[in-house]
Structures are given as structure tokens and as C-alpha cells.
Design an enzyme around this catalytic site. Structure first.
Site, PDB file in Angstrom:
ATOM      1  N   ARG A 181      -5.347   7.768  -2.872  1.00 37.10           N
ATOM      2  CA  ARG A 181      -4.068   8.262  -2.327  1.00 37.10           C
ATOM      3  C   ARG A 181      -4.239   9.758  -2.120  1.00 37.10           C
ATOM      4  O   ARG A 181      -4.433  10.500  -3.090  1.00 37.10           O
ATOM      5  CB  ARG A 181      -2.928   7.972  -3.304  1.00 37.10           C
ATOM      6  CG  ARG A 181      -1.642   8.667  -2.926  1.00 37.10           C
ATOM      7  CD  ARG A 181      -0.430   8.156  -3.663  1.00 37.10           C
ATOM      8  NE  ARG A 181      -0.036   6.845  -3.179  1.00 37.10           N
ATOM      9  CZ  ARG A 181       1.126   6.259  -3.446  1.00 37.10           C
ATOM     10  NH1 ARG A 181       2.012   6.877  -4.206  1.00 37.10           N
ATOM     11  NH2 ARG A 181       1.408   5.071  -2.971  1.00 37.10           N
TER      12      ARG A 181
ATOM     13  N   HIS B 280       0.009   3.807   5.378  1.00 37.55           N
ATOM     14  CA  HIS B 280       0.145   3.156   4.071  1.00 37.55           C
ATOM     15  C   HIS B 280      -0.144   1.655   4.245  1.00 37.55           C
ATOM     16  O   HIS B 280       0.734   0.813   4.089  1.00 37.55           O
ATOM     17  CB  HIS B 280       1.560   3.391   3.527  1.00 37.55           C
ATOM     18  CG  HIS B 280       1.709   3.113   2.061  1.00 37.55           C
ATOM     19  ND1 HIS B 280       0.645   2.771   1.248  1.00 37.55           N
ATOM     20  CD2 HIS B 280       2.803   3.137   1.249  1.00 37.55           C
ATOM     21  CE1 HIS B 280       1.082   2.597   0.011  1.00 37.55           C
ATOM     22  NE2 HIS B 280       2.386   2.802  -0.011  1.00 37.55           N
TER      23      HIS B 280
ATOM     24  N   GLN C 155       0.800  -1.178   1.613  1.00 38.80           N
ATOM     25  CA  GLN C 155       2.220  -1.487   1.558  1.00 38.80           C
ATOM     26  C   GLN C 155       2.567  -2.586   2.565  1.00 38.80           C
ATOM     27  O   GLN C 155       3.289  -3.543   2.270  1.00 38.80           O
ATOM     28  CB  GLN C 155       3.034  -0.218   1.875  1.00 38.80           C
ATOM     29  CG  GLN C 155       4.533  -0.445   1.871  1.00 38.80           C
ATOM     30  CD  GLN C 155       5.061  -0.806   0.492  1.00 38.80           C
ATOM     31  OE1 GLN C 155       4.736  -0.148  -0.488  1.00 38.80           O
ATOM     32  NE2 GLN C 155       5.837  -1.869   0.400  1.00 38.80           N
TER      33      GLN C 155
ATOM     34  N   ASP D  57      12.781   3.831   4.715  1.00 38.43           N
ATOM     35  CA  ASP D  57      11.994   4.552   3.705  1.00 38.43           C
ATOM     36  C   ASP D  57      12.640   5.927   3.558  1.00 38.43           C
ATOM     37  O   ASP D  57      13.497   6.313   4.379  1.00 38.43           O
ATOM     38  CB  ASP D  57      10.520   4.637   4.170  1.00 38.43           C
ATOM     39  CG  ASP D  57       9.605   5.299   3.135  1.00 38.43           C
ATOM     40  OD1 ASP D  57      10.008   5.406   1.957  1.00 38.43           O
ATOM     41  OD2 ASP D  57       8.494   5.721   3.515  1.00 38.43           O
TER      42      ASP D  57
ATOM     43  N   CYS E  36       9.989   0.170   0.847  1.00 38.64           N
ATOM     44  CA  CYS E  36       8.742   0.193   0.080  1.00 38.64           C
ATOM     45  C   CYS E  36       8.944   0.716  -1.348  1.00 38.64           C
ATOM     46  O   CYS E  36       8.119   0.447  -2.212  1.00 38.64           O
ATOM     47  CB  CYS E  36       7.717   1.054   0.802  1.00 38.64           C
ATOM     48  SG  CYS E  36       8.317   2.727   1.112  1.00 38.64           S
TER      49      CYS E  36
ATOM     50  N   ARG F 244       2.965  -6.352  -3.832  1.00 35.90           N
ATOM     51  CA  ARG F 244       1.856  -5.397  -3.775  1.00 35.90           C
ATOM     52  C   ARG F 244       0.709  -5.924  -4.632  1.00 35.90           C
ATOM     53  O   ARG F 244      -0.460  -5.822  -4.270  1.00 35.90           O
ATOM     54  CB  ARG F 244       2.297  -4.009  -4.294  1.00 35.90           C
ATOM     55  CG  ARG F 244       3.315  -3.300  -3.432  1.00 35.90           C
ATOM     56  CD  ARG F 244       2.730  -2.873  -2.102  1.00 35.90           C
ATOM     57  NE  ARG F 244       1.557  -2.025  -2.243  1.00 35.90           N
ATOM     58  CZ  ARG F 244       1.576  -0.715  -2.486  1.00 35.90           C
ATOM     59  NH1 ARG F 244       2.725  -0.075  -2.592  1.00 35.90           N
ATOM     60  NH2 ARG F 244       0.463  -0.012  -2.594  1.00 35.90           N
TER      61      ARG F 244
END
Ligand code: CP
Ligand code: NVA
Length: 308
Positions: free
Chosen positions: A104, A131, A134, A226, A267, A295
Site C-alpha cells: 500500500r 485499489h 477492493q 467512498d 469500501c 476482502r
């Protein structure tokens, strides 16, 4: 079947059938986790974090455990990377110890540089631009909740950020129609939009980039949002809240304009009262906890597909 790409950096590198395979394997693992409990025995995942995480960190670590492997949590600043060791040296050294890396990072360009030198697969655990992990979990969730993917409509409302960019890719690959409604100046990356149009020609998906949330959610099966202020953008917080509120908030009024039986997705982490109200986040329409759980299952399937 092994995936056709060594790395997962944006999601564009996976073919539609790779994505559908990951979803199928995830469903099988979810039904019978015991059957896969030794499948990554002796394998190690290095997880490098330059930003905070709850879901990504825990789900990847637990995923490796449940598959019989091992995961190492490494903070960027605790590695020599934080003191300026070259990315290419780090990538080549870690490749001698472990089997796969998830990172990340603040800048996608650093991840691309890492992948360029890495002898082992590299997974993007979120960057400023993308991402992908996700979205694998999100597509699994949509498939479970709605029973199929092709022909569904997802409306994304708010900031055209990393999650939005990867949703454009994932949806357009597997034939989910996607309408994005962003405030002016916060549109998704041009690469994401161009790739989405190109993928849509193959899958038959419809891709729309709009500014009006009410238009975007018409007939939507999924309403997705988001945060307005992603990690790394904190300095812009005041301006962003002014630019997004109240028009881009997902509230009961906006949800009532979506299709019948529409679900709400996010998310997480959410900023309650900003991009989404408590009422929507905690409603029966909300599938955010299923999303978070998925996830784990989708990443188990991803690791399995990359490493076996
Ligand atoms: N959705 C997501 O990636 O959450 P974390 O930031 O907690 O990992
Ligand atoms: N867009 C958000 C996603 C967090 C999982 C961020 O980058 O902070």
C-alpha cells in the site's frame, strides 16, 4: 488455472475470465475453507504499508494463515526504504526471502518501479490511483447479493478516486454497467475512463461519466460511494467538503431514486454524515459488512490463483 498476469497493479492487467475465476474460487473457498487450508503451505507474503489500514492488512494476513502460509507486516518507514534505500534494491532482496508482496503506497509510480524489479508477484494494496483488491471483493459481493454480474448497473457517486478508477475497470471488464457521478474537477483518471470504454466494447457494458448523482442512480442495482477526502489528500479537506456537500451525499432521498431492491456499497472506512448518512450505512439495503468480509475470501482466491 494461473492468472495471465504476474502482478496485480491496476486491475486492467486481469482478463475478464481471470476476474471471474477469482470470484468462483472465492465462492468455493467460502463454502469449504478447510479444503484449501494447506494450499499455500510454506509460502510467505510480505505486506508493505506506507499508509494506515484495517481491512487490507487484517484480511491479507488472515488469508495467508487460512491457506497454511505466513504473512509479514512491514511498515515502509521501518524498512530501509524509509531511509532512502532504492526501491529496486528492496524489491530484488525481498524476492529472495518471500513468495509474493502486497504493498500500500502513496504513489503508484513507486509501486510500478517496485514491480518492474520484483522477481515475484506484486499486489497493489491501494495507491493514490487504484485499489484493485477492493474491487475483486466488491464484484464477489455483487455476485452473491444479486446472483449474477453481467447486466447489473452500479452507480458510483462522489470523488473520482482510486476506488472509482478500479471500479471502472472491474465493472467494464465483466459487463456491469457503471455510471459515475463526480463533482466537477474530481473526475476519475483519464486512463481509467479510456480503459473502461475499451473494455466495454468487448463486454457490452455501458460506461457513463456524469456530474449529476440523481441521473446516475436511475435504475441502479448498486449505489456505491467512498470518502471525499482520501488518505494523502487531508490538506484539501475543507475545499473538498464544500465541493461535494450536500449534492454528492448518499442519503435516503438519493437511495429512493435508485432501482428497486438497490443495495448500498462502500469500501470503508466511511465518514458518517459526509459521503453517506448513518441511516443509509446502517440500513437493510447496506451490504458494507459483507463487502468487508469478502476482502478475505477474494484475496485468498487471488493469492491461490497467483501462487499455485
Ligand atoms: N477498504 C480498505 O481498503 O480498507 P482499509 O483502508 O482499512 O484497508
Ligand atoms: N479512497 C480511500 C479508500 C480507503 C480504503 C483512500 O484512498 O483513502
Amino acid at each position: 488455472m494461473p492468472l495471465k498476469s504476474k502482478h496485480l497493479l491496476t486491475l486492467q492487467e486481469l482478463e475478464a475470465d481471470d476476474i471471474l475465476q477469482v470470484i468462483d474460487v472465492a465462492l468455493a473457498m467460502k463454502r469449504n475453507p478447510q479444503a484449501y487450508s494447506k494450499s499455500l503451505e510454506g509460502k510467505t507474503l510480505a505486506m508493505i504499508f506506507q499508509k494506515p489500514s484495517t481491512r487490507t492488512r487484517v484480511s491479507f494476513e488472515v488469508a495467508m494463515r487460512q491457506l497454511g502460509g505466513y504473512a509479514l507486516y512491514l511498515r515502509w518507514d521501518d524498512l530501509q526504504l524509509g531511509r532512502g534505500e532504492a526501491i529496486k534494491d528492496t524489491a530484488r532482496v525481498l524476492g529472495r526471502y518471500v513468495d509474493v508482496v502486497m504493498a500500500r503506497v502513496l504513489r503508484q509510480t513507486d509501486l510500478d518501479e517496485y514491480a518492474k524489479w520484483s522477481p515475484i508477484p506484486v499486489i497493489n494494496g491501494l495507491s493514490d490511483r487504484w485499489h484493485p483488491c477492493q474491487i475483486l471483493g466488491d464484484l464477489l459481493t455483487m455476485r452473491e447479493v444479486k446472483g449474477f454480474l453481467k447486466g447489473l448497473k452500479l452507480a458510483y457517486v462522489g470523488d473520482g478516486n482510486n476506488v472509482c478508477n478500479s471500479l471502472l475497470i472491474g465493472c467494464s471488464k465483466v459487463g456491469v454497467n457503471i455510471s459515475v457521478a463526480c463533482a466537477k474537477g474530481y473526475e476519475p483518471l483519464s486512463d481509467a475512463v479510456e480503459w473502461a470504454y475499451r473494455n466495454a466494447e468487448k463486454s457490452g457494458a455501458k460506461v457513463e461519466i456524469l456530474n449529476d448523482p440523481e441521473e446516475a442512480v436511475k435504475n441502479a442495482d448498486v449505489v456505491y460511494t467512498d470518502v471525499f477526502v482520501s488518505m494523502g489528500f487531508e490538506a484539501e479537506r475543507e475545499k473538498r467538503l464544500k465541493d461535494f456537500l450536500p449534492k454528492y451525499q448518499v442519503n435516503c432521498r438519493l437511495m429512493s431514486m435508485a432501482g428497486r431492491g438497490a443495495v448500498f456499497m462502500h469500501c470503508l472506512p466511511a465518514r458518517r454524515g459526509e459521503e453517506v448518512t448513518d441511516e443509509v450505512l446502517d440500513s437493510a439495503q447496506s451490504v458494507v459488512l459483507e463487502q468487508a468480509e469478502n476482502r478475505l475470501h477474494s484475496q485468498k482466491a487471488l493469492l491461490y490463483s497467483m501462487l499455485t
